[in-house]
Design an enzyme around this catalytic site. Structure first.
Site, PDB file in Angstrom:
ATOM      1  N   VAL A  11       0.812  -1.220   0.000  1.00  9.67           N
ATOM      2  CA  VAL A  11       0.000   0.000   0.000  1.00  9.67           C
ATOM      3  C   VAL A  11       0.845   1.270   0.000  1.00  9.67           C
ATOM      4  O   VAL A  11       0.317   2.371   0.117  1.00  9.67           O
ATOM      5  CB  VAL A  11      -0.972   0.039   1.206  1.00  9.67           C
ATOM      6  CG1 VAL A  11      -2.019  -1.039   1.083  1.00  9.67           C
ATOM      7  CG2 VAL A  11      -0.224  -0.040   2.520  1.00  9.67           C
ATOM      8  N   HIS A  23      -1.401 -12.559   6.979  1.00  3.60           N
ATOM      9  CA  HIS A  23      -0.235 -12.172   6.190  1.00  3.60           C
ATOM     10  C   HIS A  23       0.574 -13.361   5.688  1.00  3.60           C
ATOM     11  O   HIS A  23       1.115 -13.318   4.579  1.00  3.60           O
ATOM     12  CB  HIS A  23       0.655 -11.228   7.000  1.00  3.60           C
ATOM     13  CG  HIS A  23       0.199  -9.810   7.006  1.00  3.60           C
ATOM     14  ND1 HIS A  23      -0.884  -9.398   7.748  1.00  3.60           N
ATOM     15  CD2 HIS A  23       0.669  -8.719   6.352  1.00  3.60           C
ATOM     16  CE1 HIS A  23      -1.053  -8.095   7.552  1.00  3.60           C
ATOM     17  NE2 HIS A  23      -0.127  -7.664   6.707  1.00  3.60           N
ATOM     18  N   ASP A  37       2.780  -4.652  12.789  1.00  2.00           N
ATOM     19  CA  ASP A  37       2.425  -3.825  11.627  1.00  2.00           C
ATOM     20  C   ASP A  37       1.078  -3.158  11.879  1.00  2.00           C
ATOM     21  O   ASP A  37       0.255  -3.002  10.964  1.00  2.00           O
ATOM     22  CB  ASP A  37       2.394  -4.668  10.356  1.00  2.00           C
ATOM     23  CG  ASP A  37       2.556  -3.844   9.081  1.00  2.00           C
ATOM     24  OD1 ASP A  37       2.908  -2.645   9.184  1.00  2.00           O
ATOM     25  OD2 ASP A  37       2.327  -4.383   7.984  1.00  2.00           O
ATOM     26  N   GLY A  66      -1.250  -3.047   6.304  1.00  2.00           N
ATOM     27  CA  GLY A  66      -0.901  -3.219   7.705  1.00  2.00           C
ATOM     28  C   GLY A  66      -1.775  -4.280   8.327  1.00  2.00           C
ATOM     29  O   GLY A  66      -2.302  -5.173   7.641  1.00  2.00           O
ATOM     30  N   ALA A  68       5.764  -8.896   0.763  1.00  2.00           N
ATOM     31  CA  ALA A  68       6.335  -7.809  -0.034  1.00  2.00           C
ATOM     32  C   ALA A  68       7.830  -8.001  -0.289  1.00  2.00           C
ATOM     33  O   ALA A  68       8.626  -7.068  -0.175  1.00  2.00           O
ATOM     34  CB  ALA A  68       6.081  -6.455   0.637  1.00  2.00           C
TER      35      ALA A  68
END
Length: 378
Positions: free
Chosen positions: A141, A250, A272, A307, A219
């Site tokens: 993001v 995640h 996060d 997040g 990521a």
């Protein structure tokens, strides 16, 4: 004689070992002794409820917000104080407010706010700059129009003042040769994140001083049979410290278990966390995008993770319930390991003489928080 405080519990986990019917003695901000409960003398005694555990306070290196406050929106001492209060409810006694990719002006404001807060808030350890030197191919993001390559003036923005931690998450393949080494010389902690770095590029960055990996698996270049990338480099290195987001969203539990079993390095928990943690709203704005907090997830309107809606007590609980870890191991991932990564393992992350009296009391069956102490103050 200075007044002493004794926190007594059925179980005291000091970061390494369990002590039964024990007490932690505090004088001013520091722990002076760990002793048997029956041996406490000349101190004000606080007895925890039956069955409660006392352990080192949790340390969170990646906190974007909390209490309905986003650090990027409000890089101020007041906002930091709100975030601290929100996370302390969940056992986090110290943290790094995290600024995701933003302008130079916002980065400077964040650094100034942290320096100001550290004079009055014992729970602030420094700042985490997550970006802006990231891979356009692994943005998540983060705003692509704010991602950029470093320039000479960025060293001054990122360098920590004395007594302050500055953690910088970057993509090694997106910064010039020598930049990571220069950050290391300036006193920064460097982590790889939002990166498509190859295995060799990662190893080169580690030789220059990179020791951390931000939210491993997420990521970053995935683990492959012919290109191990950052994940292989992290899992094989005894010097690597990598953050895990254990929220069931995640990273799949199977991958987390494999990482914890395979690693010779230092896994650690991060949240996060976004503004809904410890707050009341189920949505917020992130740099112009609407973010929804639903069913334990923070996502954009088109479903991209933004997040997490995770607190550290829940992360510890998930390690036990979902990953099958012993409670003691889960606790070290939330305290001792992040302290080690930050170079603060001689004063935080354990309950031992000379350590700061950062502690959390909780019910062991569900890691529900009973009380916290930061530098000896509840």
């Amino acid at each position: 004689m200075k007044e002493r405080l004794a926190i007594a519990a059925d179980i005291v986990f000091d970061g390494d070992s369990i002590h039964r019917d024990a007490a932690v003695l505090i004088e001013d901000e520091a722990i002076v002794a760990l002793t048997r409960r029956d041996d406490v003398a000349a101190a004000t005694i606080v007895d925890l409820p039956a069955g409660a555990w006392l352990a080192p306070g949790f340390i969170d290196l990646q906190v974007n917000g909390g209490g309905d406050v986003l650090f990027n929106d409000e890089p101020t001492p007041d906002a930091i104080a709100t975030i601290l209060r929100a996370h302390r409810r969940f056992g986090t006694t110290s943290l790094l407010p995290t600024l995701i990719t933003d302008t130079d002006e916002k980065m400077r404001a964040a650094a100034h706010a942290i320096a100001d807060s550290m004079t009055r808030e014992r729970g602030v350890l420094g700042v985490h700059f997550e970006g802006p030197f990231l891979s356009p191919r692994k943005l998540g993001v983060h705003r692509g129009d704010l991602v950029r390559r470093p320039e000479p003036h960025h060293l001054a923005i990122l360098a920590p003042p004395p007594g302050c931690v500055s953690l910088v998450t970057l993509a090694p393949e997106e910064v010039p040769d020598g930049f990571i080494a220069a950050l290391t010389r300036a006193g920064c902690k460097i982590a790889l994140g939002h990166s498509m770095a190859s295995y060799e590029e990662t190893r080169t960055a580690m030789r220059d001083g990179l020791t951390g990996f931000t939210h491993l698996f997420n990521a970053m270049r995935p683990l492959g049979s012919r290109e191990g990338g950052p994940i292989a480099a992290a899992l094989e290195s005894p010097d690597a410290c990598y953050g895990l987001i254990v929220d069931g969203e995640h990273v799949h539990s199977t991958m987390l278990r494999l990482a914890l079993r395979a690693s010779v390095g230092h896994p650690m928990l991060v949240t996060d966390a976004m503004p809904p943690v410890g707050g009341h709203s189920d949505e917020f704005a992130l740099q112009g995008r609407r973010i929804l907090a639903r069913d334990g997830r923070c996502v954009t309107e088109d479903g991209v993770l933004a997040g997490a809606a995770l607190d550290m007590a829940s992360a510890v609980r998930n390690c036990v319930a979902r990953l099958g870890l012993p409670l003691e191991r889960a606790l070290t991932l939330a305290s001792r390991e992040p302290a080690h990564f930050l170079g603060l393992g001689d004063r935080l992350g354990r309950l031992a003489p000379g350590y700061r009296a950062d502690m959390v009391a909780f019910a062991p069956h569900d890691v529900s928080i009973i009380a916290t102490w930061v530098a000896g103050a509840s």
